[in-house]
Write a protein that holds these residues in place. Structure first.
Motif, PDB file in Angstrom:
ATOM      1  N   GLY A   1    -113.869   0.858  31.220  1.00  0.00           N
ATOM      2  CA  GLY A   1    -114.314   1.243  29.892  1.00  0.00           C
ATOM      3  C   GLY A   1    -115.282   0.249  29.326  1.00  0.00           C
ATOM      4  O   GLY A   1    -115.824  -0.595  30.046  1.00  0.00           O
ATOM      5  N   LEU A   2    -115.482   0.353  28.017  1.00  0.00           N
ATOM      6  CA  LEU A   2    -116.395  -0.531  27.294  1.00  0.00           C
ATOM      7  C   LEU A   2    -115.578  -1.644  26.631  1.00  0.00           C
ATOM      8  O   LEU A   2    -114.583  -1.367  25.945  1.00  0.00           O
ATOM      9  CB  LEU A   2    -117.157   0.261  26.244  1.00  0.00           C
ATOM     10  CG  LEU A   2    -118.062  -0.529  25.303  1.00  0.00           C
ATOM     11  CD1 LEU A   2    -119.197  -1.204  26.079  1.00  0.00           C
ATOM     12  CD2 LEU A   2    -118.612   0.388  24.216  1.00  0.00           C
ATOM     13  N   VAL A   3    -116.015  -2.872  26.821  1.00  0.00           N
ATOM     14  CA  VAL A   3    -115.323  -4.018  26.226  1.00  0.00           C
ATOM     15  C   VAL A   3    -116.372  -5.005  25.738  1.00  0.00           C
ATOM     16  O   VAL A   3    -117.467  -5.102  26.307  1.00  0.00           O
ATOM     17  CB  VAL A   3    -114.361  -4.674  27.247  1.00  0.00           C
ATOM     18  CG1 VAL A   3    -115.114  -5.227  28.442  1.00  0.00           C
ATOM     19  CG2 VAL A   3    -113.490  -5.738  26.612  1.00  0.00           C
ATOM     20  N   GLN A   4    -116.045  -5.705  24.667  1.00  0.00           N
ATOM     21  CA  GLN A   4    -116.969  -6.702  24.127  1.00  0.00           C
ATOM     22  C   GLN A   4    -116.908  -7.980  24.949  1.00  0.00           C
ATOM     23  O   GLN A   4    -115.876  -8.276  25.574  1.00  0.00           O
ATOM     24  CB  GLN A   4    -116.620  -6.999  22.672  1.00  0.00           C
ATOM     25  CG  GLN A   4    -116.889  -5.841  21.730  1.00  0.00           C
ATOM     26  CD  GLN A   4    -116.724  -6.241  20.274  1.00  0.00           C
ATOM     27  OE1 GLN A   4    -116.071  -7.226  19.955  1.00  0.00           O
ATOM     28  NE2 GLN A   4    -117.338  -5.483  19.394  1.00  0.00           N
ATOM     29  N   PRO A   5    -117.979  -8.752  24.945  1.00  0.00           N
ATOM     30  CA  PRO A   5    -117.925 -10.056  25.612  1.00  0.00           C
ATOM     31  C   PRO A   5    -116.755 -10.887  25.107  1.00  0.00           C
ATOM     32  O   PRO A   5    -116.479 -10.921  23.908  1.00  0.00           O
ATOM     33  CB  PRO A   5    -119.267 -10.690  25.238  1.00  0.00           C
ATOM     34  CG  PRO A   5    -120.182  -9.519  25.029  1.00  0.00           C
ATOM     35  CD  PRO A   5    -119.312  -8.456  24.402  1.00  0.00           C
ATOM     36  N   GLY A   6    -116.065 -11.523  26.051  1.00  0.00           N
ATOM     37  CA  GLY A   6    -114.870 -12.286  25.718  1.00  0.00           C
ATOM     38  C   GLY A   6    -113.597 -11.476  25.774  1.00  0.00           C
ATOM     39  O   GLY A   6    -112.495 -12.038  25.693  1.00  0.00           O
ATOM     40  N   GLY A   7    -113.727 -10.174  25.905  1.00  0.00           N
ATOM     41  CA  GLY A   7    -112.562  -9.297  25.927  1.00  0.00           C
ATOM     42  C   GLY A   7    -111.920  -9.204  27.299  1.00  0.00           C
ATOM     43  O   GLY A   7    -112.332  -9.880  28.250  1.00  0.00           O
ATOM     44  N   SER A   8    -110.905  -8.348  27.380  1.00  0.00           N
ATOM     45  CA  SER A   8    -110.120  -8.194  28.598  1.00  0.00           C
ATOM     46  C   SER A   8    -109.939  -6.727  28.950  1.00  0.00           C
ATOM     47  O   SER A   8    -109.937  -5.854  28.064  1.00  0.00           O
ATOM     48  CB  SER A   8    -108.727  -8.819  28.413  1.00  0.00           C
ATOM     49  OG  SER A   8    -108.819 -10.195  28.127  1.00  0.00           O
ATOM     50  N   LEU A   9    -109.778  -6.487  30.237  1.00  0.00           N
ATOM     51  CA  LEU A   9    -109.428  -5.169  30.755  1.00  0.00           C
ATOM     52  C   LEU A   9    -108.514  -5.371  31.955  1.00  0.00           C
ATOM     53  O   LEU A   9    -108.617  -6.389  32.657  1.00  0.00           O
ATOM     54  CB  LEU A   9    -110.662  -4.381  31.219  1.00  0.00           C
ATOM     55  CG  LEU A   9    -111.528  -3.643  30.212  1.00  0.00           C
ATOM     56  CD1 LEU A   9    -112.717  -3.022  30.929  1.00  0.00           C
ATOM     57  CD2 LEU A   9    -110.746  -2.607  29.439  1.00  0.00           C
ATOM     58  N   ARG A  10    -107.674  -4.377  32.200  1.00  0.00           N
ATOM     59  CA  ARG A  10    -106.899  -4.381  33.429  1.00  0.00           C
ATOM     60  C   ARG A  10    -107.187  -3.101  34.191  1.00  0.00           C
ATOM     61  O   ARG A  10    -106.957  -1.996  33.684  1.00  0.00           O
ATOM     62  CB  ARG A  10    -105.390  -4.486  33.172  1.00  0.00           C
ATOM     63  CG  ARG A  10    -104.608  -4.696  34.464  1.00  0.00           C
ATOM     64  CD  ARG A  10    -103.115  -4.859  34.244  1.00  0.00           C
ATOM     65  NE  ARG A  10    -102.455  -3.580  34.000  1.00  0.00           N
ATOM     66  CZ  ARG A  10    -101.154  -3.373  34.217  1.00  0.00           C
ATOM     67  NH1 ARG A  10    -100.388  -4.350  34.667  1.00  0.00           N
ATOM     68  NH2 ARG A  10    -100.621  -2.200  33.948  1.00  0.00           N
ATOM     69  N   LEU A  11    -107.700  -3.272  35.393  1.00  0.00           N
ATOM     70  CA  LEU A  11    -107.959  -2.132  36.266  1.00  0.00           C
ATOM     71  C   LEU A  11    -106.731  -1.888  37.138  1.00  0.00           C
ATOM     72  O   LEU A  11    -106.060  -2.826  37.577  1.00  0.00           O
ATOM     73  CB  LEU A  11    -109.162  -2.397  37.156  1.00  0.00           C
ATOM     74  CG  LEU A  11    -110.470  -2.739  36.452  1.00  0.00           C
ATOM     75  CD1 LEU A  11    -111.581  -2.893  37.488  1.00  0.00           C
ATOM     76  CD2 LEU A  11    -110.828  -1.710  35.409  1.00  0.00           C
ATOM     77  N   SER A  12    -106.484  -0.611  37.396  1.00  0.00           N
ATOM     78  CA  SER A  12    -105.390  -0.218  38.281  1.00  0.00           C
ATOM     79  C   SER A  12    -105.946   0.614  39.425  1.00  0.00           C
ATOM     80  O   SER A  12    -106.937   1.324  39.264  1.00  0.00           O
ATOM     81  CB  SER A  12    -104.354   0.620  37.519  1.00  0.00           C
ATOM     82  OG  SER A  12    -103.777  -0.101  36.468  1.00  0.00           O
TER      83      SER A  12
END
Length: 113
Positions: free
Chosen positions: A10-21
């Motif tokens: 998805g879309l995330v701001q710089p410094g943010g986090s995501l978890r891919l599965s």
């Protein structure tokens, strides 16, 4: 037949986090060496992180200390936890069983303000 399906992009701001599965079917990931790759339109697909049996995880230098690869054997899934994300992390991310022809269709990750 073997299927790998990524999710969590998805879309995330710089410094943010995501978890891919990465959910797997017809294959037990715990018995294989696995990895996450990424690709942008202007670059070759590159290895981001790999998880090989009886070895510590390996990471692309650019993501060391920010990304973590892990597998959930009970649920037959592979994860990529991404933190402190940067615009240069923008890419399509793929899970892959190393040494095989098995790839997921990919999930888009966009890091932008």
């Amino acid at each position: 037949q073997v299927q790998l399906v990524e999710s969590g992009g998805g879309l995330v701001q710089p410094g943010g986090s995501l978890r891919l599965s990465c959910a797997a079917s017809a294959i037990h990931l715990e018995f294989y060496d696995v990895a996450w790759y990424r690709q942008t339109p202007d670059k070759q697909r590159e290895l981001v992180a790999s998880l090989r049996r009886l070895r510590s995880p390996d990471y692309l230098e650019a993501v060391k200390g920010r990304f973590t690869i892990a597998r959930d054997n009970a649920n037959n899934k592979l994860y990529l936890q991404m933190t402190d994300m940067r615009p240069e992390d923008t890419a399509v991310y793929y899970c892959h069983v190393l040494g095989s022809e098995y790839w997921g269709p990919g999930t888009q990750v966009t890091v932008s303000s």
